[in-house]
Design a protein around this motif. Structure first.
Motif, mmCIF file in Angstrom:
data_model
loop_
_atom_site.group_PDB
_atom_site.id
_atom_site.type_symbol
_atom_site.label_atom_id
_atom_site.label_comp_id
_atom_site.label_asym_id
_atom_site.label_seq_id
_atom_site.Cartn_x
_atom_site.Cartn_y
_atom_site.Cartn_z
ATOM 1 N N ASP A 152 -9.482 -6.493 -2.244
ATOM 2 C CA ASP A 152 -10.006 -5.478 -3.408
ATOM 3 C C ASP A 152 -8.774 -4.990 -4.104
ATOM 4 O O ASP A 152 -7.876 -4.267 -3.243
ATOM 5 C CB ASP A 152 -10.738 -4.344 -2.645
ATOM 6 N N SER A 154 -8.747 -2.166 -5.814
ATOM 7 C CA SER A 154 -8.679 -0.878 -5.753
ATOM 8 C C SER A 154 -7.963 -0.512 -4.682
ATOM 9 O O SER A 154 -7.514 0.859 -4.575
ATOM 10 C CB SER A 154 -10.348 -0.375 -5.680
ATOM 11 N N PHE A 155 -7.588 -0.964 -3.571
ATOM 12 C CA PHE A 155 -6.795 -0.592 -2.450
ATOM 13 C C PHE A 155 -5.396 -0.157 -3.094
ATOM 14 O O PHE A 155 -4.865 0.854 -2.770
ATOM 15 C CB PHE A 155 -6.570 -1.720 -1.305
ATOM 16 N N GLU A 157 -4.613 0.098 -6.217
ATOM 17 C CA GLU A 157 -4.751 1.072 -7.296
ATOM 18 C C GLU A 157 -4.970 2.575 -6.528
ATOM 19 O O GLU A 157 -4.123 3.409 -6.987
ATOM 20 C CB GLU A 157 -5.908 0.820 -8.043
ATOM 21 N N ALA A 158 -5.733 2.564 -5.521
ATOM 22 C CA ALA A 158 -5.719 3.684 -4.532
ATOM 23 C C ALA A 158 -4.425 4.137 -4.266
ATOM 24 O O ALA A 158 -4.242 5.624 -4.330
ATOM 25 C CB ALA A 158 -6.636 3.704 -3.500
ATOM 26 N N ALA A 159 -3.552 3.352 -3.772
ATOM 27 C CA ALA A 159 -2.257 3.866 -3.008
ATOM 28 C C ALA A 159 -1.349 4.395 -4.182
ATOM 29 O O ALA A 159 -0.775 5.229 -4.127
ATOM 30 C CB ALA A 159 -1.798 2.585 -2.428
ATOM 31 N N GLU A 160 -1.432 3.826 -5.352
ATOM 32 C CA GLU A 160 -0.549 4.001 -6.507
ATOM 33 C C GLU A 160 -1.046 5.253 -6.983
ATOM 34 O O GLU A 160 -0.464 6.412 -7.478
ATOM 35 C CB GLU A 160 -0.783 2.864 -7.686
ATOM 36 N N ASP A 161 -2.336 5.477 -7.027
ATOM 37 C CA ASP A 161 -2.850 6.937 -7.511
ATOM 38 C C ASP A 161 -2.596 7.921 -6.637
ATOM 39 O O ASP A 161 -2.211 9.065 -7.142
ATOM 40 C CB ASP A 161 -4.435 6.735 -7.415
ATOM 41 N N LEU A 162 -2.233 7.702 -5.339
ATOM 42 C CA LEU A 162 -1.681 8.792 -4.513
ATOM 43 C C LEU A 162 -0.437 8.948 -4.358
ATOM 44 O O LEU A 162 0.308 9.697 -3.780
ATOM 45 C CB LEU A 162 -2.296 8.294 -2.970
ATOM 46 N N GLY A 163 0.535 8.165 -5.431
ATOM 47 C CA GLY A 163 1.990 8.711 -5.510
ATOM 48 C C GLY A 163 2.778 7.173 -4.877
ATOM 49 O O GLY A 163 3.970 7.537 -4.929
ATOM 50 N N ALA A 164 2.205 6.129 -4.555
ATOM 51 C CA ALA A 164 3.064 5.269 -3.925
ATOM 52 C C ALA A 164 3.566 4.334 -5.275
ATOM 53 O O ALA A 164 2.899 3.998 -6.181
ATOM 54 C CB ALA A 164 2.217 4.107 -3.102
ATOM 55 N N THR A 165 5.127 3.955 -4.907
ATOM 56 C CA THR A 165 5.637 3.201 -5.906
ATOM 57 C C THR A 165 5.224 1.766 -5.581
ATOM 58 O O THR A 165 4.697 1.569 -4.699
ATOM 59 C CB THR A 165 6.973 3.224 -6.006
ATOM 60 N N PRO A 166 5.439 1.004 -6.586
ATOM 61 C CA PRO A 166 4.806 -0.616 -6.279
ATOM 62 C C PRO A 166 5.512 -0.899 -5.211
ATOM 63 O O PRO A 166 4.521 -1.535 -4.409
ATOM 64 C CB PRO A 166 5.425 -1.369 -7.395
ATOM 65 N N LYS A 172 2.972 -0.378 2.477
ATOM 66 C CA LYS A 172 1.976 0.588 3.142
ATOM 67 C C LYS A 172 0.428 -0.186 2.865
ATOM 68 O O LYS A 172 -0.377 0.304 3.786
ATOM 69 C CB LYS A 172 2.091 1.753 2.603
ATOM 70 N N VAL A 173 0.072 -0.999 1.870
ATOM 71 C CA VAL A 173 -1.245 -1.349 1.690
ATOM 72 C C VAL A 173 -1.384 -2.821 1.817
ATOM 73 O O VAL A 173 -1.919 -3.414 2.761
ATOM 74 C CB VAL A 173 -1.750 -0.647 0.607
ATOM 75 N N TYR B 77 1.488 6.485 -10.489
ATOM 76 C CA TYR B 77 1.846 7.206 -9.412
ATOM 77 C C TYR B 77 2.775 8.591 -9.834
ATOM 78 O O TYR B 77 3.073 9.105 -8.881
ATOM 79 C CB TYR B 77 2.733 6.123 -8.337
ATOM 80 N N PHE B 85 -12.386 6.706 -6.313
ATOM 81 C CA PHE B 85 -12.996 5.256 -6.687
ATOM 82 C C PHE B 85 -14.312 5.205 -6.463
ATOM 83 O O PHE B 85 -14.941 5.581 -5.520
ATOM 84 C CB PHE B 85 -12.085 4.218 -6.266
ATOM 85 N N PHE B 91 -8.329 2.951 2.763
ATOM 86 C CA PHE B 91 -7.523 1.952 3.354
ATOM 87 C C PHE B 91 -8.226 1.585 4.738
ATOM 88 O O PHE B 91 -8.324 2.324 5.757
ATOM 89 C CB PHE B 91 -5.988 2.420 3.415
ATOM 90 N N LEU B 106 3.614 10.228 1.477
ATOM 91 C CA LEU B 106 4.747 9.652 0.379
ATOM 92 C C LEU B 106 5.364 10.780 -0.261
ATOM 93 O O LEU B 106 6.580 10.670 -0.599
ATOM 94 C CB LEU B 106 3.867 9.058 -0.461
#
Lengths: 258, 463
Positions: A152, A154-155, A157-166, A172-173, B77, B85, B91, B106
């Motif tokens: 999915d 959205s996993f 996207e959720a990580a990026e939304d929480l501040g993770a760089t690509p 991490k995901v 980010y 969502f 996760f 992070l």
């Protein structure tokens, strides 16, 4: 007349008995027999005392591990690119990667050997690993591609939304969530490479002998009992690694895919 | 409202996916601390708007501002906002604690502080003692709470919520609505909420933004939107309503369902066609027919829990929906009164179909990728660019797409008391509007013809 549903499985049962169970039983029987048909442990003992066999076995494992590592290093990025909607928009590229599987592995290997011959490449471990990686790469790419493709979006996207760089999103995901694909890729590459013999025969001119090679040689020279013992040992060892992998995978699946 | 109050501003933002215009030049200001809901049917562009704010989509044109700064080029980010969502996106390889701590780790927040903040936010969503649980072992409602906690723990300036309650059952949804509202009041941060559920929007929001077909239809408080919808789409989408064709006779006087009514609206001109909205609870129904403004006969009466919902055929042949605490048996003659305050008059969005076309010969015109007969038109020849107009009732719909000059599908349906007003999306992605007595369903595939005698054509001005 009505046929019971359970009787539909009878042909398959017969098939299993003749082509799977019976050969396994025969291997076991032969492995514990001496030339005259008497019961013996000598064949098994011979393997563990014969330094040639042991070193061949060690080499087989080494080659299998190396090949699996090469396939993983090449296959994961390939699968990632194929599954990424931004980098690959066409299903054709996926088919192109899987296409070699449509052609018999033996023929591909022979062709590769011929190419090395034409270009004057000395056959050895390098050519062996090249041929193996070439043969088994699709088996690594496909399961990883499948897991990544079904993941999915959205996993990440959720990580990026929480501040993770690509890069962090991947580490991490995406990577942890694709582990089930990686495990089955490893299984599909590692297990057959341990027992392979054709590739080493053609691509090293039998300079490098793998475990599969010595089993084949023994059987070919009518040393059925010792050959059967070697086959049995290999089966047991592969079986043990499968068990490890299964537990591993089950553990992951628990926290794994939705 | 001063400039400083605005935290998010969208300015003339447009976005297309392929040939589909998802957002058509929308502008929107969102104030600090506000609970704003983007409301509309699926495909109206509300989720795209949210994704523009979160940064997962970039606008084709226009600008997104946050705190007065252009953030259009900033990746998600780096934006100080967090999203809940639609399907939670927790996760699966991490437990509840690690899911919530994800953003803090992070950001390299010290371990001790992470622990405190995670516990605090878990307490807020009533999920204390769930730290070590596997997220997949949680119920939908619990997963939802964890998803909210995961976003809130980062103390975002703006919390974005993409249909967060759509996967929950009705009762749970209502409980979560109350909790969300309380959380919003307690935290004081801006909530931007996307939903297609009008009831949810009315319950939760300070401000509702009603969207349709990529455009903002109306922005207002829930009471504004409900009591004074600006057009028939909003009236139909928010709550139950009777939407009728009317004529504004003069200021404060409107005619509909064959009767003149006093109303409070002014400035619509004289004898102009308008849309009239009457909420079903605003029609007074009684057995006495002599003192009524108009009379009718009850055709059905259903008990809805708090009230009865009745359908009444009026003396002038219109069907009205009426809600009342008293039941009136089907077949009974009733009288009805509508107070001036309860009549909402709206300008009509359009009076006829207007499309652009090209003459193919002097009696045929091509528009919306189809060729239509239009009767001989003097002074026009093949190749002339023209504007084509025809009434809503000039369009005929057929069951089989082959029967029409062009094909399309029923996009939306509005019941107008004595006929249906349909919006048809043609295969060339244009809209046609049709008045019909026939019953169609949304999504029906139809063939479309236009009565030749009713087509009006004029040459298009070069500019």
């Amino acid at each position: 007349m009505t046929i019971k549903r359970s009787s539909w499985s009878i042909p398959y049962l017969i098939f299993l008995l003749i082509f799977v169970v019976l050969p396994l039983v025969l291997i076991a029987i032969y492995a514990f027999q001496d030339g005259e048909g008497g019961f013996t442990f000598a064949n098994i003992a011979r393997f563990f005392t014969d330094s040639d066999s042991l070193s061949t076995f060690a080499l087989s494992l080494e080659v299998a591990i190396e090949n699996t590592a090469i396939c993983l290093l090449l296959g994961y990025p390939a699968a990632y690119i194929l599954a990424s909607k931004d980098l690959n928009r066409s299903a054709v590229t996926v088919i192109l990667f899987i296409l070699p599987m449509w052609i018999n592995a033996l023929m591909r290997t022979l062709a590769t050997a011929e190419l090395f011959n034409v270009f004057g490449v000395t056959l050895g471990k390098g050519t062996l690993l090249f041929g193996m990686a070439y043969d088994y790469l699709p088996f690594m790419i496909y399961p990883i591609y499948n897991t990544l493709n079904k993941m999915d979006k959205s996993f990440s996207e959720a990580a990026e939304d929480l501040g993770a760089t690509p890069a962090q999103v991947f580490r991490k995901v995406t990577l942890p969530l694709s582990m089930p694909g990686v495990t089955s890729g490893i299984m599909m590459v590692f297990m057959p490479t341990v027992s392979t013999f054709a590739i080493s025969e053609f691509l090293t001119n039998n300079k490098i002998k793998l475990f599969g090679t010595i089993i084949q040689e023994n059987i070919n020279s009518s040393m059925w009992n010792y050959g059967a013992a070697l086959a049995l040992i290999m089966l047991v060892i592969i079986g043990i690694t499968t068990l490890f992998n299964d537990e591993d995978e089950a553990g992951k699946a628990e926290g794994g895919l939705i | 409202m001063t400039q400083n109050d605005v935290i998010i501003r969208l300015e003339n933002v447009s976005k297309a996916f392929g040939d589909k215009q998802v957002l058509d030049n929308i502008s929107l200001d969102i104030k600090k601390g506000e609970f704003v809901t983007l409301l509309g049917p699926s495909g109206c562009g509300k989720t795209t708007t949210l994704r523009l704010i979160s940064g997962f989509t970039t606008p084709d044109s226009g600008t997104v501002y946050m705190d007065g700064k252009d953030i259009s080029g900033i990746p998600p980010y780096k934006r100080p906002l967090n999203t809940v969502f639609q399907r939670y996106a927790l996760f699966p390889h991490l437990d509840v604690y690690d899911n919530i701590a994800f953003g803090l780790k992070l950001a390299k927040v010290p371990e001790k502080e992470i622990e405190q903040r995670v516990r605090k936010v878990l307490k807020m969503v009533s999920m204390t003692d769930y730290e070590d649980r596997d997220v997949e072992s949680l119920s939908g409602g619990q997963q939802q709470r964890v998803a909210i906690a995961r976003a809130l723990v980062n103390q975002p300036k703006v919390l974005l919520l993409d249909e967060p309650l759509s996967a929950l059952d009705h009762k749970m949804r209502q409980d979560m609505q109350i909790e969300l509202k309380e959380m919003h009041q307690k935290l004081g941060i801006t909530f931007i909420y996307v939903t297609h559920d009008q009831e949810e929007a009315l319950t939760l929001s300070d401000t509702i933004v009603v969207m349709n077909e990529g455009k903002i239809q109306q922005i207002g408080t829930p009471a504004d939107i409900y009591n004074e919808p600006v057009n028939s789409f909003v009236a139909d989408f928010i709550g139950e309503s009777n939407i009728l064709n009317g004529t504004m006779i003069e200021d404060r006087k409107v005619n509909f369902i064959g009767h003149d009514f006093e109303c409070v609206d002014e400035g619509f001109g004289t004898n102009n066609p308008v849309d009239v909205v009457i909420r079903p609870e605003d029609i007074y129904i009684m057995n006495n027919t002599t003192s009524a403004q108009f009379t009718g006969k009850v055709t059905s009466c259903i008990f809805k829990g708090v009230h009865y919902e009745m359908l009444v055929d009026t003396d002038s042949g219109y069907e009205l929906m009426i809600q009342d605490y008293n039941a009136f048996e089907p077949g009974s003659e009733v009288g009805m009164i509508i107070k001036p305050m309860d009549i909402q008059v709206m300008r009509k969005e359009r009076l006829c179909n207007t499309v652009e076309g090209v003459m193919t010969d002097e009696s045929h015109v091509e528009f919306l990728d189809g060729e239509f007969e239009c009767g001989a038109k003097a002074g026009l020849e093949a190749g002339d660019e023209v504007t084509v107009q025809f009434g809503f009732d000039a369009v005929e719909l057929w069951d089989h797409q082959e029967e029409g000059q062009i094909a399309g599908e029923v996009y939306s349906i509005l019941y107008k008391g004595d006929h249906y007003h349909l919006t048809i999306l043609t295969e060339s992605r244009g809209f046609l509007y049709v008045d019909t007595q026939d019953i169609w369903d949304k999504g029906d595939l139809v063939g479309i013809t236009v009565k030749p005698s009713e087509i009006k054509i004029c040459r298009r001005n070069d500019n």
